[in-house]
Design a protein around this motif. Structure first.
Motif, PDB file in Angstrom:
ATOM      1  N   PRO A 221       0.820  -1.222   0.000  1.00 23.21           N
ATOM      2  CA  PRO A 221       0.000   0.000   0.000  1.00 23.21           C
ATOM      3  C   PRO A 221       0.849   1.265   0.000  1.00 23.21           C
ATOM      4  O   PRO A 221       2.017   1.252   0.398  1.00 23.21           O
ATOM      5  CB  PRO A 221      -0.810  -0.129   1.293  1.00 23.21           C
ATOM      6  CG  PRO A 221       0.015  -0.996   2.179  1.00 23.21           C
ATOM      7  CD  PRO A 221       0.715  -1.964   1.276  1.00 23.21           C
ATOM      8  N   ARG A 222       0.241   2.325  -0.477  1.00 24.13           N
ATOM      9  CA  ARG A 222       0.915   3.621  -0.545  1.00 24.13           C
ATOM     10  C   ARG A 222       0.862   4.302   0.809  1.00 24.13           C
ATOM     11  O   ARG A 222      -0.193   4.457   1.403  1.00 24.13           O
ATOM     12  CB  ARG A 222       0.242   4.495  -1.605  1.00 24.13           C
ATOM     13  CG  ARG A 222       0.985   5.791  -1.903  1.00 24.13           C
ATOM     14  CD  ARG A 222       0.316   6.583  -3.007  1.00 24.13           C
ATOM     15  NE  ARG A 222      -0.980   7.108  -2.603  1.00 24.13           N
ATOM     16  CZ  ARG A 222      -2.149   6.671  -3.050  1.00 24.13           C
ATOM     17  NH1 ARG A 222      -2.193   5.687  -3.930  1.00 24.13           N
ATOM     18  NH2 ARG A 222      -3.287   7.198  -2.642  1.00 24.13           N
ATOM     19  N   GLN A 223       2.030   4.713   1.298  1.00 25.43           N
ATOM     20  CA  GLN A 223       2.134   5.377   2.596  1.00 25.43           C
ATOM     21  C   GLN A 223       2.082   6.890   2.427  1.00 25.43           C
ATOM     22  O   GLN A 223       2.323   7.425   1.334  1.00 25.43           O
ATOM     23  CB  GLN A 223       3.433   4.972   3.292  1.00 25.43           C
ATOM     24  CG  GLN A 223       3.619   3.474   3.450  1.00 25.43           C
ATOM     25  CD  GLN A 223       2.635   2.847   4.418  1.00 25.43           C
ATOM     26  OE1 GLN A 223       2.170   3.515   5.354  1.00 25.43           O
ATOM     27  NE2 GLN A 223       2.313   1.577   4.220  1.00 25.43           N
ATOM     28  N   ALA A 224       1.771   7.580   3.500  1.00 16.46           N
ATOM     29  CA  ALA A 224       1.688   9.045   3.455  1.00 16.46           C
ATOM     30  C   ALA A 224       3.026   9.669   3.086  1.00 16.46           C
ATOM     31  O   ALA A 224       3.078  10.752   2.491  1.00 16.46           O
ATOM     32  CB  ALA A 224       1.212   9.573   4.803  1.00 16.46           C
ATOM     33  N   SER A 225       4.108   8.997   3.397  1.00 13.88           N
ATOM     34  CA  SER A 225       5.443   9.534   3.115  1.00 13.88           C
ATOM     35  C   SER A 225       5.908   9.262   1.685  1.00 13.88           C
ATOM     36  O   SER A 225       6.947   9.766   1.270  1.00 13.88           O
ATOM     37  CB  SER A 225       6.461   8.921   4.093  1.00 13.88           C
ATOM     38  OG  SER A 225       6.446   7.504   4.008  1.00 13.88           O
ATOM     39  N   ASP A 226       5.144   8.460   0.915  1.00  8.99           N
ATOM     40  CA  ASP A 226       5.541   8.144  -0.456  1.00  8.99           C
ATOM     41  C   ASP A 226       5.333   9.349  -1.367  1.00  8.99           C
ATOM     42  O   ASP A 226       4.570  10.271  -1.061  1.00  8.99           O
ATOM     43  CB  ASP A 226       4.729   6.953  -0.983  1.00  8.99           C
ATOM     44  CG  ASP A 226       5.097   5.658  -0.279  1.00  8.99           C
ATOM     45  OD1 ASP A 226       6.185   5.608   0.318  1.00  8.99           O
ATOM     46  OD2 ASP A 226       4.279   4.718  -0.304  1.00  8.99           O
ATOM     47  N   SER A 227       5.999   9.321  -2.518  1.00 11.57           N
ATOM     48  CA  SER A 227       5.847  10.399  -3.494  1.00 11.57           C
ATOM     49  C   SER A 227       4.430  10.391  -4.052  1.00 11.57           C
ATOM     50  O   SER A 227       3.760   9.351  -4.072  1.00 11.57           O
ATOM     51  CB  SER A 227       6.855  10.222  -4.629  1.00 11.57           C
ATOM     52  OG  SER A 227       6.624   9.002  -5.308  1.00 11.57           O
ATOM     53  N   PRO A 228       3.933  11.522  -4.530  1.00  5.38           N
ATOM     54  CA  PRO A 228       2.558  11.605  -5.033  1.00  5.38           C
ATOM     55  C   PRO A 228       2.256  10.650  -6.184  1.00  5.38           C
ATOM     56  O   PRO A 228       1.116  10.230  -6.359  1.00  5.38           O
ATOM     57  CB  PRO A 228       2.435  13.064  -5.478  1.00  5.38           C
ATOM     58  CG  PRO A 228       3.468  13.796  -4.689  1.00  5.38           C
ATOM     59  CD  PRO A 228       4.607  12.831  -4.530  1.00  5.38           C
ATOM     60  N   ASP A 229       3.270  10.315  -6.989  1.00  2.79           N
ATOM     61  CA  ASP A 229       3.027   9.440  -8.135  1.00  2.79           C
ATOM     62  C   ASP A 229       3.247   7.972  -7.806  1.00  2.79           C
ATOM     63  O   ASP A 229       3.219   7.114  -8.704  1.00  2.79           O
ATOM     64  CB  ASP A 229       3.923   9.835  -9.305  1.00  2.79           C
ATOM     65  CG  ASP A 229       5.406   9.791  -8.943  1.00  2.79           C
ATOM     66  OD1 ASP A 229       5.722   9.675  -7.748  1.00  2.79           O
ATOM     67  OD2 ASP A 229       6.235   9.871  -9.866  1.00  2.79           O
ATOM     68  N   ALA A 230       3.454   7.646  -6.525  1.00  2.00           N
ATOM     69  CA  ALA A 230       3.643   6.250  -6.133  1.00  2.00           C
ATOM     70  C   ALA A 230       2.351   5.473  -6.357  1.00  2.00           C
ATOM     71  O   ALA A 230       1.259   5.955  -6.062  1.00  2.00           O
ATOM     72  CB  ALA A 230       4.069   6.164  -4.670  1.00  2.00           C
TER      73      ALA A 230
END
Length: 349
Positions: A142-151
């Motif tokens: 899953p995509r975490q809050a700290s990941d880049s916007p395009d993750a």
């Protein structure tokens, strides 16, 4: 997103129990004569395998989801996936120290050859299991809050509500989450195994269901498109995933009052979507020349309404009234029929 091979922690299977009585009961059901009826359906009593699964809850956790194929796959609240036969005998229990953190199993689907499983989890993970070997072929995190916007990935903590393989592939599949996001995943095997993931839909609405068209008994041009139907609280959309993602069909919904979308506060609502793949039709030799196949159809329910979309192939794709030789026909979707129930339809197949 990453691809790995993660061995499943050995899990002891349930002890074999006497099966003679159970198998005899199934044989008696199969041998029972079918009664004539004027109903649309002929009902047949089926064997109940739930009594054979009573020990699963204690050993693996309460059951949360199920899918069927040549075998039965059962997801549990502890994150285990248990594969059994139709006598309830455990063939494999899938789980590891890492997958224990994925949350409860919330969605399951077999590949067309029934040898690979894709599982969605309550925390947003999507895992492809080679269940016969007890290993993972790919893990989408899953995509975490700290990941880049395009993750790419489903939001962390958002349960996966639907998964499915596309056509006959083991390496192309979809996943949808409660937040309205549908992702297309492609496992690419070259020198290194990599994962390609891209969104198919994210309108912020309520995702009812997403379903991929399976390969049927008749070869059809739709087999090369990788069609996926996405049903939300506001629209039905069909996209192709092979050779680039592209929208093929879209229709919005309107209620009797003319509003585009119903809200939960005004009235409970539900929806479901299901494909009928291309099927070969056996015809008597005396039958006049006709098509020997039934092209794919899509059934979907939205609220109390059931709609059927039929696939039509347009071979006159030149635009000037002439066919383009061996060019592939244009795939079109046309409304075939619809029916309204007295209450919301929550499931159709």
């Amino acid at each position: 997103m990453e691809s790995d091979t993660e061995p499943s922690t050995p899990v002891s299977t349930l002890e074999a129990t006497p099966e003679t009585e159970y198998e005899n009961r199934i044989a008696n059901l199969e041998a029972a004569p079918t009664q004539s009826t004027t109903e649309y359906f002929s009902w047949q009593q089926l064997a109940d395998i739930s009594e054979r699964l009573t020990g699963l809850g204690e050993q693996y956790g309460a059951l949360t989801t199920v899918c069927t194929g040549d075998y039965v796959a059962l997801g549990t609240e502890r994150g285990s996936v248990v594969v059994t036969d139709y006598l309830g005998r455990v063939k494999m229990a899938l789980g590891s120290a890492a997958s224990a953190a994925y949350g409860a199993v919330s969605a399951l689907a077999f590949s067309a050859d029934h040898m690979v499983l894709v599982a969605g989890y309550a925390q947003g993970f999507v895992v492809v299991w080679d269940w016969a070997k007890g290993t993972t072929a790919a893990v989408s995190r899953p995509r975490q809050a700290s990941d880049s916007p395009d993750a790419a990935g489903h939001p962390a903590g958002t349960a996966i509500t639907c998964v499915g393989f596309i056509g006959a592939s083991r390496h192309r599949y979809i996943s949808g989450s409660g937040g309205g996001l549908v992702l297309y995943h492609h496992i690419v095997r070259r020198l290194l195994t990599t994962m390609s993931t891209q969104p198919l839909a994210s309108d912020g609405g309520v995702l009812f269901e997403a379903a991929a068209l399976a390969r049927g008994t008749h070869a059809c041009v739709t087999d090369d498109l990788g069609l996926v139907a996405i049903l939300t609280d506001s629209s039905i959309t069909i996209v192709k995933t092979r050779h680039g993602v592209e929208q093929q069909y879209r229709a919005g919904f309107q209620t009797a009052e003319g509003t585009r979308r119903r809200t939960v506060a005004r009235r409970p609502y539900a929806g479901s979507v299901a494909w009928q793949s291309a099927q070969r039709i056996e015809r008597p030799a005396t039958t006049p020349a006709e098509s020997d196949a039934m092209l794919p159809k899509l059934a979907y329910s939205w609220g109390a309404h059931i709609h059927i979309l039929a696939v039509h192939l347009d071979y006159n794709v030149s635009g000037n009234g002439t066919a383009l030789g061996s060019a592939a026909p244009r795939v079109q979707f046309e409304r075939e029929t619809e029916w309204t129930a007295i209450e919301d339809v929550v499931f159709c197949r």
